[in-house]
Design a protein around this motif. Structure first.
Motif, PDB file in Angstrom:
ATOM      1  N   PHE A 123     -27.999 -25.513  11.205  1.00  0.00           N
ATOM      2  CA  PHE A 123     -28.904 -26.384  10.458  1.00  0.00           C
ATOM      3  C   PHE A 123     -29.871 -27.141  11.370  1.00  0.00           C
ATOM      4  O   PHE A 123     -30.547 -28.068  10.927  1.00  0.00           O
ATOM      5  CB  PHE A 123     -28.098 -27.367   9.610  1.00  0.00           C
ATOM      6  N   GLY A 124     -29.888 -26.769  12.640  1.00  0.00           N
ATOM      7  CA  GLY A 124     -30.863 -27.358  13.551  1.00  0.00           C
ATOM      8  C   GLY A 124     -30.255 -28.263  14.602  1.00  0.00           C
ATOM      9  O   GLY A 124     -29.086 -28.662  14.511  1.00  0.00           O
ATOM     10  N   PRO A 125     -31.043 -28.603  15.633  1.00  0.00           N
ATOM     11  CA  PRO A 125     -30.527 -29.379  16.766  1.00  0.00           C
ATOM     12  C   PRO A 125     -30.123 -30.809  16.437  1.00  0.00           C
ATOM     13  O   PRO A 125     -29.170 -31.328  17.026  1.00  0.00           O
ATOM     14  CB  PRO A 125     -31.694 -29.360  17.760  1.00  0.00           C
ATOM     15  N   ALA A 126     -30.828 -31.444  15.516  1.00  0.00           N
ATOM     16  CA  ALA A 126     -30.557 -32.859  15.236  1.00  0.00           C
ATOM     17  C   ALA A 126     -29.134 -33.064  14.731  1.00  0.00           C
ATOM     18  O   ALA A 126     -28.373 -33.873  15.273  1.00  0.00           O
ATOM     19  CB  ALA A 126     -31.566 -33.402  14.230  1.00  0.00           C
ATOM     20  N   ILE A 127     -28.761 -32.325  13.680  1.00  0.00           N
ATOM     21  CA  ILE A 127     -27.427 -32.508  13.097  1.00  0.00           C
ATOM     22  C   ILE A 127     -26.336 -32.005  14.048  1.00  0.00           C
ATOM     23  O   ILE A 127     -25.285 -32.631  14.174  1.00  0.00           O
ATOM     24  CB  ILE A 127     -27.324 -31.811  11.722  1.00  0.00           C
ATOM     25  N   PHE A 128     -26.590 -30.902  14.754  1.00  0.00           N
ATOM     26  CA  PHE A 128     -25.570 -30.359  15.650  1.00  0.00           C
ATOM     27  C   PHE A 128     -25.310 -31.302  16.827  1.00  0.00           C
ATOM     28  O   PHE A 128     -24.157 -31.574  17.174  1.00  0.00           O
ATOM     29  CB  PHE A 128     -25.982 -28.981  16.163  1.00  0.00           C
TER      30      PHE A 128
ATOM     31  N   LEU B 183     -26.505 -23.593  23.437  1.00  0.00           N
ATOM     32  CA  LEU B 183     -26.214 -22.491  22.521  1.00  0.00           C
ATOM     33  C   LEU B 183     -27.344 -21.458  22.536  1.00  0.00           C
ATOM     34  O   LEU B 183     -27.102 -20.246  22.596  1.00  0.00           O
ATOM     35  CB  LEU B 183     -26.031 -23.018  21.095  1.00  0.00           C
ATOM     36  N   VAL B 184     -28.568 -21.949  22.476  1.00  0.00           N
ATOM     37  CA  VAL B 184     -29.737 -21.058  22.484  1.00  0.00           C
ATOM     38  C   VAL B 184     -29.738 -20.203  23.747  1.00  0.00           C
ATOM     39  O   VAL B 184     -29.962 -18.981  23.685  1.00  0.00           O
ATOM     40  CB  VAL B 184     -31.043 -21.876  22.391  1.00  0.00           C
TER      41      VAL B 184
ATOM     42  N   PHE C 126     -28.129 -17.134  16.875  1.00  0.00           N
ATOM     43  CA  PHE C 126     -28.899 -17.539  18.051  1.00  0.00           C
ATOM     44  C   PHE C 126     -29.390 -16.354  18.869  1.00  0.00           C
ATOM     45  O   PHE C 126     -30.368 -16.479  19.608  1.00  0.00           O
ATOM     46  CB  PHE C 126     -28.072 -18.489  18.920  1.00  0.00           C
ATOM     47  N   PHE C 127     -28.741 -15.202  18.733  1.00  0.00           N
ATOM     48  CA  PHE C 127     -29.214 -14.016  19.451  1.00  0.00           C
ATOM     49  C   PHE C 127     -30.517 -13.493  18.836  1.00  0.00           C
ATOM     50  O   PHE C 127     -31.430 -13.094  19.543  1.00  0.00           O
ATOM     51  CB  PHE C 127     -28.154 -12.909  19.417  1.00  0.00           C
ATOM     52  N   PHE C 128     -30.608 -13.520  17.513  1.00  0.00           N
ATOM     53  CA  PHE C 128     -31.786 -12.989  16.846  1.00  0.00           C
ATOM     54  C   PHE C 128     -32.880 -14.039  16.608  1.00  0.00           C
ATOM     55  O   PHE C 128     -34.043 -13.699  16.452  1.00  0.00           O
ATOM     56  CB  PHE C 128     -31.407 -12.355  15.513  1.00  0.00           C
ATOM     57  N   LYS C 129     -32.485 -15.309  16.592  1.00  0.00           N
ATOM     58  CA  LYS C 129     -33.466 -16.365  16.285  1.00  0.00           C
ATOM     59  C   LYS C 129     -34.672 -16.387  17.226  1.00  0.00           C
ATOM     60  O   LYS C 129     -35.804 -16.492  16.762  1.00  0.00           O
ATOM     61  CB  LYS C 129     -32.769 -17.727  16.318  1.00  0.00           C
ATOM     62  N   PRO C 130     -34.504 -16.247  18.560  1.00  0.00           N
ATOM     63  CA  PRO C 130     -35.680 -16.304  19.440  1.00  0.00           C
ATOM     64  C   PRO C 130     -36.676 -15.170  19.198  1.00  0.00           C
ATOM     65  O   PRO C 130     -37.851 -15.284  19.543  1.00  0.00           O
ATOM     66  CB  PRO C 130     -35.084 -16.187  20.851  1.00  0.00           C
TER      67      PRO C 130
END
Length: 207
Positions: free
Chosen positions: A24-29, A131-132, A199-203
């Motif tokens: 759900f994004g960096p802020a919440i994590f 993680l990224v 995270f593998f496919f997101k970039p």
């Protein structure tokens, strides 16, 4: 084995739930990671979990060696394969070894870069960016997939076996625990799988 195993399974459920907030994004994590790292209850429970993991592994090794010595080179002939003769039940030590290796890799990739740095007086890496970075590498994702598959098999047997050891071992209850074990193992494995895949496919812009 049953008590430590159930305790560690509860930890897995909490851990995968916390990690999935990264979707759900960096802020919440990062907020969740800060909470996990500063909450006094979690700071007390974490060392207990570490000890439980060590005890679980050592007892599993001792039990396997004891059984191996007791049987020697002879193996029992089995004509009626029941619930306890699944592939997972016969390979729990090998599966556990893969899981332990995955945990060691996890500690190197994440814990040493975040909590350990802070313990040593430094600044920990940003959890989300870590993680990224880690899951942008194909070999890391591949190794984690092997770890998750081993975890799934280990849980499908270990879950119901733990309850059997606690005395819930009549025919009806065993069937229920086996079904619950498969559901639990699948939910945990699916949760852990979603993170490296995302995270593998997101970039690449595919997600």
């Amino acid at each position: 084995m049953s008590i430590t195993g159930l305790f560690l399974m509860l930890f897995l459920l909490v851990h995968v739930t916390a990690n999935m907030t990264s979707l759900f994004g960096p802020a919440i994590f990062n907020r969740v990671c800060d909470f996990m790292g500063t909450n006094p209850i979690i700071m007390i429970v974490a060392p207990v979990l570490a000890v439980g993991m060590v005890v679980h592994i050592l007892y599993a090794l001792w039990l396997s060696l004891y059984n191996l010595r007791a049987r020697g080179k002879r193996r029992y002939a089995v004509y009626n394969k029941g619930m306890a003769t699944s592939w997972a039940s016969k390979n729990m030590l090998a599966l556990g070894s893969l899981i332990a290796g995955g945990m060691a890799l996890h500690l190197i990739h994440f814990w040493s870069q975040m909590q350990l740095r802070e313990i040593l007086g430094g600044v920990g890496a940003d959890p989300y960016q870590l993680l990224v970075y880690q899951f942008s590498r194909p070999y890391v994702v591949f190794v984690y997939m092997i770890w998750i598959i081993a975890l799934w098999f280990h849980l499908t047997h270990g879950f119901w076996s733990a309850f059997q050891s606690l005395g819930l071992n009549n025919t009806n209850w065993i069937k229920r625990w086996q079904t619950t074990a498969r559901v639990f193992a699948t939910v945990v494995a699916a949760g852990f799988t979603s993170i490296p895949i995302y995270f593998f496919f997101k970039p690449t812009g595919l997600l």
